[in-house]
Design a protein around this motif. Structure first.
Motif, PDB file in Angstrom:
ATOM      1  N   GLU A 226      46.792  36.221  59.945  1.00  0.00           N
ATOM      2  CA  GLU A 226      47.562  36.083  58.711  1.00  0.00           C
ATOM      3  C   GLU A 226      46.594  35.618  57.615  1.00  0.00           C
ATOM      4  OE1 GLU A 226      51.257  33.400  57.213  1.00  0.00           O
ATOM      5  OE2 GLU A 226      50.877  33.535  59.363  1.00  0.00           O
ATOM      6  N   ILE A 227      46.684  36.236  56.435  1.00  0.00           N
ATOM      7  CA  ILE A 227      45.763  35.840  55.372  1.00  0.00           C
ATOM      8  C   ILE A 227      46.325  34.608  54.682  1.00  0.00           C
ATOM      9  CG2 ILE A 227      44.720  36.561  53.187  1.00  0.00           C
ATOM     10  CD1 ILE A 227      44.736  39.396  54.195  1.00  0.00           C
ATOM     11  N   LYS A 228      45.603  33.516  54.791  1.00  0.00           N
ATOM     12  CA  LYS A 228      46.068  32.291  54.129  1.00  0.00           C
ATOM     13  C   LYS A 228      45.216  32.082  52.881  1.00  0.00           C
ATOM     14  CE  LYS A 228      48.146  30.034  58.005  1.00  0.00           C
ATOM     15  NZ  LYS A 228      47.759  29.475  59.283  1.00  0.00           N
ATOM     16  N   LEU A 229      45.878  32.024  51.741  1.00  0.00           N
ATOM     17  CA  LEU A 229      45.126  31.940  50.498  1.00  0.00           C
ATOM     18  C   LEU A 229      45.077  30.512  49.976  1.00  0.00           C
ATOM     19  CD1 LEU A 229      46.635  35.046  48.677  1.00  0.00           C
ATOM     20  CD2 LEU A 229      44.536  34.935  50.000  1.00  0.00           C
ATOM     21  N   VAL A 267      40.062  36.627  31.829  1.00  0.00           N
ATOM     22  CA  VAL A 267      41.320  37.080  32.432  1.00  0.00           C
ATOM     23  C   VAL A 267      41.661  36.107  33.553  1.00  0.00           C
ATOM     24  CG1 VAL A 267      42.456  38.988  33.597  1.00  0.00           C
ATOM     25  CG2 VAL A 267      40.698  39.458  31.895  1.00  0.00           C
ATOM     26  N   MET A 268      42.551  35.176  33.252  1.00  0.00           N
ATOM     27  CA  MET A 268      42.840  34.129  34.229  1.00  0.00           C
ATOM     28  C   MET A 268      43.875  34.626  35.245  1.00  0.00           C
ATOM     29  SD  MET A 268      40.667  32.219  32.980  1.00  0.00           S
ATOM     30  CE  MET A 268      40.733  30.790  34.019  1.00  0.00           C
ATOM     31  N   VAL A 269      43.500  34.553  36.497  1.00  0.00           N
ATOM     32  CA  VAL A 269      44.370  35.043  37.572  1.00  0.00           C
ATOM     33  C   VAL A 269      44.430  33.969  38.666  1.00  0.00           C
ATOM     34  CG1 VAL A 269      44.659  36.876  39.292  1.00  0.00           C
ATOM     35  CG2 VAL A 269      43.656  37.427  37.091  1.00  0.00           C
ATOM     36  N   GLN A 270      45.613  33.846  39.284  1.00  0.00           N
ATOM     37  CA  GLN A 270      45.761  32.934  40.423  1.00  0.00           C
ATOM     38  C   GLN A 270      45.172  33.643  41.628  1.00  0.00           C
ATOM     39  OE1 GLN A 270      47.785  30.007  41.422  1.00  0.00           O
ATOM     40  NE2 GLN A 270      47.336  29.388  39.329  1.00  0.00           N
ATOM     41  N   LEU A 271      44.013  33.168  42.080  1.00  0.00           N
ATOM     42  CA  LEU A 271      43.417  33.888  43.205  1.00  0.00           C
ATOM     43  C   LEU A 271      42.598  33.001  44.121  1.00  0.00           C
ATOM     44  CD1 LEU A 271      40.221  34.420  42.255  1.00  0.00           C
ATOM     45  CD2 LEU A 271      41.273  36.210  40.940  1.00  0.00           C
ATOM     46  N   GLU A 356      47.335  42.818  48.230  1.00  0.00           N
ATOM     47  CA  GLU A 356      48.802  42.743  48.300  1.00  0.00           C
ATOM     48  C   GLU A 356      49.273  41.308  48.513  1.00  0.00           C
ATOM     49  OE1 GLU A 356      49.971  45.731  51.119  1.00  0.00           O
ATOM     50  OE2 GLU A 356      49.802  47.333  49.619  1.00  0.00           O
ATOM     51  N   THR A 357      48.505  40.516  49.246  1.00  0.00           N
ATOM     52  CA  THR A 357      48.884  39.106  49.432  1.00  0.00           C
ATOM     53  C   THR A 357      48.789  38.351  48.096  1.00  0.00           C
ATOM     54  OG1 THR A 357      47.800  39.333  51.572  1.00  0.00           O
ATOM     55  CG2 THR A 357      48.565  37.157  51.027  1.00  0.00           C
ATOM     56  N   HIS A 358      47.989  38.863  47.176  1.00  0.00           N
ATOM     57  CA  HIS A 358      47.900  38.269  45.831  1.00  0.00           C
ATOM     58  C   HIS A 358      48.971  38.824  44.894  1.00  0.00           C
ATOM     59  CE1 HIS A 358      43.896  36.773  46.983  1.00  0.00           C
ATOM     60  NE2 HIS A 358      43.987  35.975  45.935  1.00  0.00           N
ATOM     61  N   GLY A 359      49.872  39.652  45.414  1.00  0.00           N
ATOM     62  CA  GLY A 359      50.921  40.225  44.564  1.00  0.00           C
ATOM     63  C   GLY A 359      50.453  41.453  43.802  1.00  0.00           C
ATOM     64  N   GLY A 360      49.325  42.016  44.203  1.00  0.00           N
ATOM     65  CA  GLY A 360      48.791  43.183  43.504  1.00  0.00           C
ATOM     66  C   GLY A 360      49.025  44.477  44.269  1.00  0.00           C
ATOM     67  N   PRO A 379      48.398  40.544  39.253  1.00  0.00           N
ATOM     68  CA  PRO A 379      49.187  39.942  38.174  1.00  0.00           C
ATOM     69  C   PRO A 379      48.371  38.876  37.437  1.00  0.00           C
ATOM     70  CG  PRO A 379      49.970  39.207  40.326  1.00  0.00           C
ATOM     71  CD  PRO A 379      48.890  40.207  40.576  1.00  0.00           C
ATOM     72  N   VAL A 380      48.457  38.877  36.110  1.00  0.00           N
ATOM     73  CA  VAL A 380      47.637  37.975  35.303  1.00  0.00           C
ATOM     74  C   VAL A 380      48.440  36.749  34.916  1.00  0.00           C
ATOM     75  CG1 VAL A 380      46.508  37.775  33.057  1.00  0.00           C
ATOM     76  CG2 VAL A 380      46.203  39.810  34.427  1.00  0.00           C
ATOM     77  N   LYS A 381      47.769  35.592  34.952  1.00  0.00           N
ATOM     78  CA  LYS A 381      48.466  34.368  34.548  1.00  0.00           C
ATOM     79  C   LYS A 381      48.475  34.290  33.023  1.00  0.00           C
ATOM     80  CE  LYS A 381      48.992  29.601  35.722  1.00  0.00           C
ATOM     81  NZ  LYS A 381      48.295  28.370  35.550  1.00  0.00           N
TER      82      LYS A 381
END
Lengths: 387, 121
Positions: A226-229, A267-271, A356-360, A379-381
């Motif tokens: 499982e990818i845990k971010l 480009v601030m992204v939650q990652l 995809e786990t990042h919502g992309g 998705p961009v914050k």
């Protein structure tokens, strides 16, 4: 029990309280017969039997009137029912439990019981509530569970198989590498420069095999994990630039030029930095793998509404349409291309999972003869307006 | 002082090339064992300062042998070498008392460098 299921139950309770008056410690069950509720006394005797119980058990209403709730459920569930009744007696406003009823047709039939207390003179004298048929839901849950177990088993098999294979290959590789080095050092007799050069090539090849084995082991373990971010708000532009720079040497050594076009603003992204670097690295490596004789990779990053779009375009031969559809499948191998490997297949599968786990989203557009583009969105914050 | 070394490796071709390579690099290889039982016997007799231990042996695990050798002489330094890739193996090896862990295949300079690093001054 999932949050969604709890929401459903609360909706059902709301509906009951609208139709029958407030539930949860207040009123007793409705007097009218057509409401499909049940009633039991504190010993579990069935005082009122809804049609669903008749339908499932195959007993008549009259027969059920002579039985207790304990008589129509399986032994394993009796303690559950007793514990629910104890909670009701102790003042619980509502108890929800899942039981299996005897069924004439299927042996066991899962139901959900929502139970509320019946009060007489301030004392709890029994319980009433609704019984819901959850056979369909249970069946679906069981199928999902079985599918998951099967996936986990095949994943374990794969990982064990790769580890076993690696173990068997590593032994002769050790012998080859050490012997080659000893030969190279002149331990077994004089070696001329030409022979040494050939030995160097072989030593490098063994090193490469070692790297491939390690990668295969890591990938086979990663693929099922499982990818845990661990997300931070980071500038995707900087992460992308850094990852491309890390690959600079590799690209140059393969005769591949690269061109990076970035937006002016941050480009601030939650990652998760490491995960995104892995995904981007895998996409660049895939592009490079498409051009064994050199070429060019263009990486463009641009805003698209609420998302950022990154496109990786290579000048390779392109991918046939039927291959494009399978490109992100685990262990996809491009069978017609010499450089294709199952690790490469895994790397695109991993990139897809990470994005995809990042919502992309991630997809591929290819034009045979002209090259391939892999596009990903995240998705961009916020976009830094300051530049 | 020349460091005395015992090699424990069940695959003879690897054991032999390890011995040749170590001797060529100036170490004294005092024993070559291919099973756990042999390793314990040879260790008791020869008392080498360093043991290069394959973790997969036919009669017992290399980690078990390591524990036995450390019981006999707590000052022995064991370098684990393995072709296995199980999660947690490095931790298990260090817990058993191994001072270094190397995954096969490795280069001569890696093993020689490791031995020099852990050798007594």
């Amino acid at each position: 029990m999932t949050g969604n299921r709890m929401t459903e139950i609360y909706k059902e309770l709301d509906l009951l309280s609208t139709e029958l008056g407030p539930v949860g410690g207040g009123p007793n069950p409705p007097a009218h017969e057509d409401v499909p509720t049940f009633e039991i006394d504190m010993k579990g005797h069935l005082l009122k039997v809804p049609p669903l119980i008749v339908e499932i058990t195959g007993f008549s209403k009259e027969e059920l009137g002579l039985l207790s709730f304990q008589n129509i459920i399986f032994n394993e569930d009796r303690n559950k029912l007793l514990s629910s009744m104890s909670s009701i007696a102790a003042g619980a406003p509502v108890v929800i439990t899942e039981l299996e009823l005897f069924s004439e047709e299927s042996g066991a039939h899962p139901v959900e019981v929502i139970m509320l207390p019946i009060r007489k003179g301030g004392e709890v004298s029994g319980a009433w509530g609704v019984i819901k048929d959850i056979k369909g839901r249970k069946h679906l849950e069981d199928s999902l569970l079985r599918t998951r177990e099967l996936q986990e088993r095949s994943q374990r098999f794969l990982s064990d198989f790769v580890s076993l294979m690696a173990r068997e290959i590593r032994q002769p590789l050790t012998e080859m590498l050490l012997t080659l080095e000893m030969l190279h050092s002149g331990h077994f007799g004089d070696v001329n420069d030409r022979q040494k050069a050939r030995m160097d090539q072989l030593i490098t090849a063994v090193d490469r095999l070692k790297g491939i084995l390690n990668q295969a082991i890591d990938s086979s373990k990663d693929a099922g994990r499982e990818i845990k971010l661990e997300k931070d708000t980071l500038d995707l532009k900087e992460v992308l630039k850094g990852t491309v720079l890390e690959r600079k040497g590799l690209l140059e050594s393969k005769g591949i030029k690269y061109d990076l076009t970035l937006p002016e603003r941050s480009v601030m992204v939650q990652l998760d930095r490491k995960a995104i670097q892995q995904a981007i690295g895998n996409l660049i490596d895939h592009g490079a793998g498409q051009m064994p004789k050199g070429g060019a990779i263009r990486i463009d990053m641009e805003m698209r509404n609420e998302a950022i779009l990154v496109t990786f375009t290579d000048s390779g031969p392109g991918i046939p349409e039927e291959e494009v559809e399978q490109l992100f499948e685990r262990f996809h191998v491009d069978r017609d291309r010499e450089g294709g490997s199952f690790i490469e297949g895994l790397s695109l599968y991993m990139a897809k999972r990470i994005i995809e786990t990042h919502g992309g989203r991630i997809w591929c557009e290819s034009f045979p003869g002209l090259g391939t583009s892999i596009l990903m969105t995240l998705p961009v914050k916020t976009v830094d307006q300051g530049g | 002082m020349v460091e005395s070394i015992m090699v424990v490796e069940d695959r003879e071709p690897i054991a032999e090339v390890l011995r040749d390579m170590l001797m060529a690099n100036g170490f004294s290889v005092v024993a070559l064992a291919t099973t756990g039982k042999e390793a314990v016997e040879m260790f008791t007799r020869e008392r080498p300062g360093i043991v290069i231990m394959d973790l997969l042996l036919p009669d017992m695990s290399g980690l078990e042998v390591t524990t036995r050798l450390i019981e006999i002489d707590p000052s022995v330094k064991v370098i684990a070498i393995t072709a296995l890739s199980r999660d947690g193996l490095i931790e298990d090896a260090l817990n058993a008392g191994c001072v270094r862990f190397m995954t096969k295949p490795f280069r001569i300079k890696e093993l020689v460098g490791t031995i020099r690093e852990i050798s007594s001054p």
